[in-house]
Design a protein around this motif. Structure first.
Motif, short mmCIF file in Angstrom:
data_model
loop_
_atom_site.label_atom_id
_atom_site.label_comp_id
_atom_site.label_asym_id
_atom_site.label_seq_id
_atom_site.Cartn_x
_atom_site.Cartn_y
_atom_site.Cartn_z
N PRO A 25 -11.64 -45.07 3.67
CA PRO A 25 -11.16 -44.05 2.75
C PRO A 25 -12.31 -43.14 2.33
CG PRO A 25 -11.22 -46.21 1.68
CD PRO A 25 -11.77 -46.39 3.05
N ARG A 26 -11.99 -41.89 2.09
CA ARG A 26 -13.01 -40.95 1.64
C ARG A 26 -12.46 -40.22 0.43
NH1 ARG A 26 -16.11 -38.82 6.17
NH2 ARG A 26 -16.96 -40.67 7.21
N ALA A 27 -13.13 -40.33 -0.68
CA ALA A 27 -12.70 -39.60 -1.87
C ALA A 27 -13.41 -38.27 -1.90
CB ALA A 27 -13.02 -40.42 -3.12
N ARG A 28 -12.71 -37.21 -2.13
CA ARG A 28 -13.35 -35.91 -2.21
C ARG A 28 -12.46 -34.97 -3.02
NH1 ARG A 28 -14.99 -33.53 2.17
NH2 ARG A 28 -15.88 -35.41 3.02
N PRO A 29 -13.05 -34.04 -3.70
CA PRO A 29 -12.22 -33.08 -4.44
C PRO A 29 -11.56 -32.11 -3.46
CG PRO A 29 -14.57 -32.67 -4.83
CD PRO A 29 -14.48 -33.80 -3.88
N LEU A 30 -10.26 -31.90 -3.66
CA LEU A 30 -9.50 -31.02 -2.79
C LEU A 30 -8.76 -30.00 -3.63
CD1 LEU A 30 -7.68 -33.37 -0.26
CD2 LEU A 30 -9.34 -31.62 0.31
N TRP A 31 -8.59 -28.81 -3.07
CA TRP A 31 -7.92 -27.74 -3.82
C TRP A 31 -6.94 -27.04 -2.91
CZ3 TRP A 31 -9.47 -28.27 -8.67
CH2 TRP A 31 -10.73 -28.87 -8.90
N HIS A 32 -5.80 -26.68 -3.48
CA HIS A 32 -4.77 -25.93 -2.78
C HIS A 32 -4.79 -24.53 -3.36
CE1 HIS A 32 -0.21 -25.73 -1.59
NE2 HIS A 32 -0.95 -24.89 -0.90
N LEU A 33 -5.20 -23.55 -2.57
CA LEU A 33 -5.34 -22.17 -3.03
C LEU A 33 -4.28 -21.35 -2.34
CD1 LEU A 33 -7.47 -20.35 -4.65
CD2 LEU A 33 -8.32 -19.73 -2.39
N ALA A 56 -13.06 -24.36 8.91
CA ALA A 56 -14.49 -24.11 9.05
C ALA A 56 -15.21 -25.10 8.16
CB ALA A 56 -14.82 -22.68 8.63
N ALA A 57 -16.38 -25.52 8.61
CA ALA A 57 -17.14 -26.49 7.82
C ALA A 57 -17.86 -25.78 6.68
CB ALA A 57 -18.15 -27.19 8.72
N LEU A 58 -18.02 -26.49 5.57
CA LEU A 58 -18.82 -26.00 4.44
C LEU A 58 -19.94 -27.00 4.21
CD1 LEU A 58 -15.95 -25.13 1.94
CD2 LEU A 58 -17.09 -23.58 3.53
N THR A 59 -20.93 -26.63 3.40
CA THR A 59 -22.03 -27.56 3.16
C THR A 59 -21.50 -28.85 2.52
OG1 THR A 59 -22.42 -26.25 1.18
CG2 THR A 59 -23.97 -25.99 3.00
N ASP A 60 -20.55 -28.71 1.60
CA ASP A 60 -20.07 -29.93 0.93
C ASP A 60 -18.61 -30.23 1.27
OD1 ASP A 60 -19.25 -28.54 -2.36
OD2 ASP A 60 -19.12 -27.70 -0.34
N GLY A 61 -18.12 -29.78 2.42
CA GLY A 61 -16.73 -30.05 2.76
C GLY A 61 -16.22 -29.15 3.86
N PHE A 62 -15.01 -28.60 3.64
CA PHE A 62 -14.44 -27.74 4.66
C PHE A 62 -13.44 -26.79 4.00
CE2 PHE A 62 -10.18 -29.50 4.73
CZ PHE A 62 -10.35 -30.81 4.34
N GLU A 69 -1.49 -16.84 3.54
CA GLU A 69 -2.08 -16.76 2.19
C GLU A 69 -2.13 -18.14 1.57
OE1 GLU A 69 0.78 -14.19 0.53
OE2 GLU A 69 -0.03 -12.37 1.43
N GLU A 70 -2.72 -19.09 2.29
CA GLU A 70 -2.72 -20.46 1.79
C GLU A 70 -3.88 -21.22 2.40
OE1 GLU A 70 0.69 -22.73 2.89
OE2 GLU A 70 0.82 -23.65 0.92
N PHE A 71 -4.62 -21.95 1.54
CA PHE A 71 -5.82 -22.65 2.02
C PHE A 71 -5.88 -24.04 1.42
CE2 PHE A 71 -7.99 -18.93 3.73
CZ PHE A 71 -7.33 -17.89 3.08
N LEU A 72 -6.50 -24.93 2.16
CA LEU A 72 -6.85 -26.25 1.62
C LEU A 72 -8.36 -26.32 1.66
CD1 LEU A 72 -5.75 -29.00 0.59
CD2 LEU A 72 -6.04 -29.84 2.92
N ILE A 73 -8.98 -26.52 0.49
CA ILE A 73 -10.43 -26.44 0.41
C ILE A 73 -10.99 -27.75 -0.12
CG2 ILE A 73 -12.38 -25.19 -0.62
CD1 ILE A 73 -10.43 -22.80 -0.92
N ALA A 74 -11.94 -28.30 0.61
CA ALA A 74 -12.64 -29.49 0.13
C ALA A 74 -14.01 -29.03 -0.32
CB ALA A 74 -12.75 -30.51 1.26
N ALA A 75 -14.20 -28.96 -1.62
CA ALA A 75 -15.47 -28.49 -2.16
C ALA A 75 -15.52 -28.94 -3.61
CB ALA A 75 -15.58 -26.98 -2.07
#
Lengths: 205, 93, 983
Positions: A25-33, A56-62, A69-75
């Protein structure tokens, strides 16, 4: 003889591989924009703007784009949403990392999608084991996310699959898989009570 | 099992979808019999039918024309083609 | 002690690995690689089974799993097919379907009774006297049946998995291997599958003595084995064809559900028997069976053989038998040996007697073949039995014809037609993505089979490269170029059109599985079952475990002759999956049973919850031990009414509705007006479908100018979200919806003490002016961000609190801890149902059904017909004037105990069904049992009786009363009853 330029040569997975696969399991903050202003919000936050159904990869997620007009962001912090044409909600998805050389064999038991070409940063929304999932390719594996209410079921199911595959590949003296199964006597059950012949087939389930 | 060819996303198995039934615009100004026919009667004869399909993993609605005799998907229809305006006045009541 | 031939070049047995097992207690020596039938035959066992109906002795017939003469069982399994099951070391096998063993089967006297057991006899006999029928039924089930299932068997789990490839080639014979190689070399990813444990197909048992086959055999087998783009799956059956090239491949490890982009069916042909008296005696076998025995298992089929041939293959088989040391007594050719090619001359040169234009009339022997009679054929093809001549032999080898193994082609929608040239069905039109190659396509010469395989691969590749995946132009390619499908077909027939001989004493079998004789089919046709589908169902031809593999072709020939029609006109029956039977545990695979859990699941477990299933959700029904259910539920109800209760309602649908047209969407989707809802307030929301039937209810709240938040019933949450998103598209609205059902935890804090507790923990003003009944607020409780609504479902002062999923447990703990002084108690679904019932609140789907409109449940107030539009409005306008049914409240006598009145018990008035009970339970507030019933409006009325047919069929008289049963003015939920202090 015709040659196929459009078909890739796929390396088949050897059925007798005994390498392992693991599920964490991986816990991470996720956001629905979402909203008409969401692409602008992403750009204002200095994040990359992927194409639809790409990540696309981000430094602390993706960041994954799940629609026009919809994104899932892990940051840790999401882009700012003004609440007028752009909204942002936290997501508590159950996220699992399935890694190891045999990760595709695990997915092949629960998911119909052809994942042979799926690699790091690839993104897909699919159905597996009867639930909706998002998938992000990572090094030697997959990050999977599902609705939190289904998290227990998904983790339990995939854990069983991983366990069964690990057990099967570790067996020695097993007949080659290309032969028909030979009838054998079932081993004696561990407890005496299980060997009493039950009156209904249902008792065995 | 059957594959449904999604525009831009490729073919996906029918088990990922919920069937939304025949697409038809409600006849907002019509007599009772016409209205009842719209609500209760379905096009059952083999032919080309326009149907709603909901793709659960991506949460998207799609419209397809399907040849029901051969069970073949012919083309996808942009939803804009079948949009209609909601009545804004109460004259229909 | 088993005797074997000298080592055969392509044998499957491993001579260095002997094994031993027993058959009905008798020791059998075998070798690794033997199948059960070959091991038994090698040990001189000739009776391998007893037939289904007449219990006739049976031996090896096809040795290809095209008949079930040899069916065995042992303590841990049944229905082992002798032809294809590897020998089981150290196990005692018994035959299925015998009483007392193969040799002394006590049912073998049924064979003598056979004149009394004609086809379909069971439809006609045994009906009178009716009371005797159970006796006959039991008897029949014992005498006619196959293996025994034992409930002591343990369950195996064989998970299924998905596979993908560009091309699936079914059949690893010469045509299949050639096709696979051609495609792989062109870059395709190929799966090559074969039902046998080794690739090679007919190359390794029919072309074994042919020097011309050596080079292709080596090239093909080595080629496919080594090629990196070919995955070989042996001992794997392609069980059926499903839409869009979806094929289950059933192998030893389980079933691989395979999606291929194209398919090549190279499954070959199934050898067909000749029909003559006693053609089922052990010792009578198909030529390919004899060749398999020799080539794969190094077993001599017999000592003295008579062959019946109608093709070149028959002579090839004769030469193979000779090479194996079998004495050929005679070769009986139904036609002209000169037309059979060079092999016939080669055989003649060895001095074997060849009888041209002759046929077999009858076989004879006790429990095994000992002689067969031959007779010449007249000019019209009929046998002249007056010139019958007997030949002593222990083997009759049949090579009279083939039928294509075209099952998958039929399932894929191919059309086949009967070729008069080949006397065999051949593919005529193939659907896109499907190819056929080899003998299934009527191609018999070895080199031609290889070329046909290559042709099929090229055709498949052409289709693959032409296909586009752009959905707006879905490529509707017509049938593949079929004009060269027939390119390599043989110009000569390999099958005889009528290998069937009548006999006055019968016992000439068409279907060995079903013990069907020629006369049975003629009888059925005479009785009027003269259509192939009717003939099949009445006679059961082709309905046995082999599903007509060795019987259907002859049955069609018989019917065509009886009707005087061509074979094409007579038709053939539908070939359904599965090609070979699949084990149920393989089909079951791994069980996927989705369950959903709230974030508070562990808290419920710790509190001793008794869970129930609500759809996929697991919810606490009540807290406590199962045997104390009633007591616990009453306590929970009392806690909510008198102090404080907390229930987990995370299962509720929760949807954000955002954007300019949010209000318009909700106004048109729900029956009540939504446009005038103020920010910070909620409203009950009722959803009906186009027919005016209630499908969902919930709460709509307004958070801001263009921001709404709605709840829906747990079971309808996803459907409501789906509907709303579709309406938004259909009506061209600027609105976005987010389904947050699983993402938020929700709980209901209800009871007179709810406000007092909450006031200690929350950062907003909770007075009635600041947060009125039906209000909606966002606040922080402890440190947890929350959305709160004042709701009235259970009829007490209460707050529904929504927080992020991962903060749910924290909130629960906080409320439970801080609520102790207020007497807080968790309550479950059952208590909630009773509480809401006392308030007369309906539960959609329980108190409503598939026809219930709002008018029938007293909800006219929720229907604003004067709106411009809402879904179902038109229907409700039509339905409003007269309501056929009404939902009424009722109560039973105080102290009523037995009989129990339960949900769905019927309301019976004057002997007619006039309604049913939808909800019923004991109400502490009323001190008696209350309930709701949906009844015909004519029997509804306050104060009238309501006869309910309860448990045991006894009529209980209830009295109709007004709803709500408790606090009819709704005072409890609106204010704090004990106004001791203002929070």
């Amino acid at each position: 003889m015709a040659s196929i330029a459009t078909l890739d040569s796929m390396q088949p997975v050897s059925p007798t591989a005994t390498r392992s696969v693991s599920l964490q399991p991986r816990a991470r903050p996720l956001w629905h924009l979402l909203g008409p202003g969401s692409p602008g919000a992403v750009q204002s936050a200095g994040l990359p703007l992927p194409e639809i159904m790409q990540a696309a990869a981000l430094t602390d997620g993706f960041i994954a784009r799940t629609g026009r007009e919809e994104f899932l962001i892990a940051a840790t912090t999401p882009p700012t949403a003004d609440g007028l044409c752009c909204w942002c909600y936290g997501r508590d998805d159950r996220v699992l990392a399935l890694t190891g050389p045999d990760w595709r064999r695990v997915m092949a038991q629960v998911c119909h999608a052809d994942l042979r070409g799926f690699g790091p940063n690839d993104w897909q929304l699919l159905a597996a084991a009867g639930v909706n999932l998002w998938c992000l390719g990572i090094d030697e594996g997959l990050l999977l996310g599902c609705d939190p209410s289904l998290g227990h079921y998904l983790q339990q199911t995939l854990t069983e699959v991983v366990r069964d595959l690990t057990a099967a590949s570790g067996q020695s003296g097993v007949q080659p898989t290309s032969q028909r199964p030979t009838p054998t006597l079932a081993p004696e059950p561990a407890s005496a009570s299980a060997s009493a012949s039950p009156s209904r087939i249902g008792d065995q389930l | 099992m059957k594959l449904i060819p999604l525009p831009d996303l490729g073919p996906h198995p029918v088990t990922e979808f919920d069937y939304g039934g025949e697409q038809s615009r409600p006849p907002l100004v019509a007599d009772d019999a016409t209205w009842a026919a719209h609500v209760f009667n379905r096009t059952g004869a083999p032919g080309v039918l326009r149907e709603w399909w909901y793709h659960r993993p991506t949460g998207g609605w799609y419209l397809f024309e399907r040849d029901t005799a051969q069970d073949r998907f012919l083309r996808s229809i942009p939803v804009q083609d079948i949009c209609y305006e909601l009545p804004t006045d109460t004259s229909a009541v | 002690m088993s005797s074997r031939l000298t080592p055969q070049p392509f044998e499957w047995i491993e001579r260095a690995r002997p094994l031993r097992f027993t058959l009905e207690g008798e020791a059998i020596d075998a070798l690794q690689g033997d199948c059960i039938s070959s091991a038994l035959w090698a040990n001189g066992v000739r009776i391998l089974g007893r037939s289904f109906k007449y219990h006739r002795p049976r031996g090896i017939f096809s040795l290809a799993n095209h008949d079930i003469n040899a069916l065995f069982e042992y303590v841990d399994d049944t229905h082992l097919r002798g032809d294809v099951t590897p020998v089981p070391a150290g196990i005692n096998l018994t035959a299925c379907n015998t009483l007392g063993g193969l040799k002394q089967d006590r049912y073998r006297w049924l064979d003598q009774l056979s004149p009394a057991l004609p086809v379909g006899f069971y439809y006609k006999v045994f009906h009178k006297p009716r009371w005797l029928f159970p006796f006959w039924e039991r008897l029949l089930r014992h005498t006619a049946g196959l293996g025994q299932v034992r409930s002591s068997w343990r369950r195996r789990i064989t998970p299924k998995w998905y596979e993908h490839c560009d091309l699936l080639v079914i059949g690893a014979g010469p045509a299949g291997m050639a096709a696979a190689l051609t495609a792989a070399e062109a870059g395709a990813d190929v799966i090559l599958v074969d039902e046998h444990p080794h690739i090679g197909g007919s190359l390794d048992y029919q072309w074994t003595n042919d020097p011309g086959a050596e080079a292709p055999r080596a090239t093909l087998k080595q080629g496919v084995t080594a090629h990196p783009r070919i995955r070989i799956m042996t001992a794997t059956v392609a069980a059926g064809y499903y839409q869009d090239q979806w094929v289950p491949l059933a192998g030893p490890a389980g079933i691989a559900k395979t999606r291929s982009r194209a398919l090549i069916v190279a499954t070959g042909v199934i050898e067909q028997p000749a029909v003559f008296r006693n053609n089922d005696l052990p010792g009578v076998m198909l030529a390919s069976a004899a060749q398999r025995l020799i080539a794969r298992y190094a077993v001599k089929p017999c000592e003295r053989a008579v062959l019946l041939v109608a093709n070149a293959e028959g002579y090839r088989a004769a030469l193979d038998l000779q090479a194996a040391g079998v004495e050929l007594i005679a070769v009986v050719d139904l036609g002209e040996p000169a037309e059979r090619g060079p092999l016939a001359s080669k055989l003649a040169a060895t001095g074997v007697e060849i009888l041209a234009h002759h046929g077999l009339y009858a076989a004879s022997g006790k429990d095994r073949l000992s002689a067969v009679s031959v007779a010449p054929l007249g000019a019209d093809g009929s046998l002249d039995d007056t010139q019958e001549r007997w030949l002593r032999c222990d083997g009759v080898i049949l090579s009279v014809g083939w039928a294509p193994a075209a099952h998958l082609l039929y399932q894929a929608g191919a059309t086949l037609g009967y070729s008069q040239t080949l006397e065999q069905f051949v593919p005529l039109e193939l659907p896109p993505g499907i190819q056929a190659a080899g003998r299934v396509n009527g191609v018999f010469e070895l080199q031609a089979q290889i070329e046909d395989g290559r042709r099929a691969a090229r055709a498949a590749l052409a289709e693959l490269t032409a296909a586009t995946d752009v959905a707006s132009e879905i490529k509707t390619s017509g049938p593949a170029s079929n004009h060269d499908l027939a390119q390599y077909r043989d110009p000569n027939a390999h099958s005889h059109p009528w290998p069937i001989v009548a006999h006055p004493k019968g016992k000439n079998f068409v279907d060995l599985d079903e013990d069907l004789q020629l006369e049975d089919l003629l009888q059925a046709a005479r009785e009027g079952f003269d259509n192939i589908e009717l003939l099949k169902r009445f006679s059961t031809v082709g309905m046995g475990p082999s599903q007509g593999k060795h019987a259907n072709m002859n049955a069609i020939r018989v019917l065509a002759k009886v009707l005087g029609k061509a074979i094409d006109e007579t038709g053939s029956t539908t070939a359904r999956p599965f090609y070979h039977p699949l084990r149920l545990d393989d089909l079951a695979g791994r069980r996927f049973r989705v369950h959903q859990r709230s974030a508070l699941h562990e808290r419920h477990e710790q509190a001793g919850a008794c869970f129930m299933e609500a759809g996929a959700w697991q919810r606490p029904e009540f807290y406590g031990k199962a045997e104390q259910r009633e007591a616990r539920v009453r306590e929970e109800v009392a806690a909510v009414r008198g102090a404080l209760g907390l229930i987990d309602v995370s299962t509720l649908g929760k949807i954000e509705v955002l954007g300019r047209d949010a209000a318009r969407l909700l106004d048109a989707a729900y029956s009540m007006r939504m446009t005038r809802l103020k920010a910070g307030m909620t409203r009950y929301a009722l959803m009906v479908d186009e027919a005016g039937v209630i499908i969902d209810d919930g709460i709509v709240g307004r958070l801001g100018e263009q921001q709404y938040y709605l709840t829906a019933t747990s079971s309808h949450a996803n459907a409501t979200y789906r509907s709303l998103t579709r309406f938004a598209l259909e009506w061209g609205l600027q609105v976005r919806l987010v389904n947050r059902t699983g993402q938020l935890s929700a709980m209901n804090l209800a009871g007179p003490n709810s406000r007092r507790l909450l006031a200690e923990l929350i950062d907003i003003d909770l007075t009635d002016d600041a947060f009125p009944y039906l209000g909606l607020r966002e606040a922080t409780i402890g440190k947890i961000p929350a959305r709160l609504m004042r709701v009235g479902f259970v009829g007490e002062l209460g707050y529904e609190i929504h927080v992020p999923y991962h903060r749910g447990a924290e909130l629960w703990d906080l409320l439970m801890r801080k609520g102790q002084p207020y007497g807080i108690r968790p309550f479950g679904v059952e208590a909630q149902r009773r509480l809401r019932m006392e308030k007369g609140h309906i539960i959609v789907g329980q108190d409503t059904d598939g026809l219930t409109t709002p008018f029938e449940v007293g909800m006219s107030w929720a229907v604003h017909l004067k709106k411009p539009f809402f879904v179902g409005q038109r229907s409700l306008q039509i339905l409003k004037p007269g309501t056929a049914r009404s939902l009424v409240g009722f109560e039973l006598q105080p102290g009523h105990g037995w009989p129990e009145v339960a949900e769905c018990h019927l309301v019976i008035v004057d002997g007619d069904i006039r309604g049913r009970v939808t909800s019923v339970a004991f109400s502490p507030a009323r001190g008696r049992i209350i309930g709701m019933a949906l009844v015909d409006s004519e029997v509804a009325g306050l104060g009238r009786t309501l006869p309910i047919r309860a448990t045991d069929g006894v009529l209980v008289t209830a009295t109709q009363v007004a709803m709500p049963f408790y606090d009819p003015d709704g005072l409890r939920q609106q204010a704090d009853v004990q106004r001791q202090e203002v929070a």
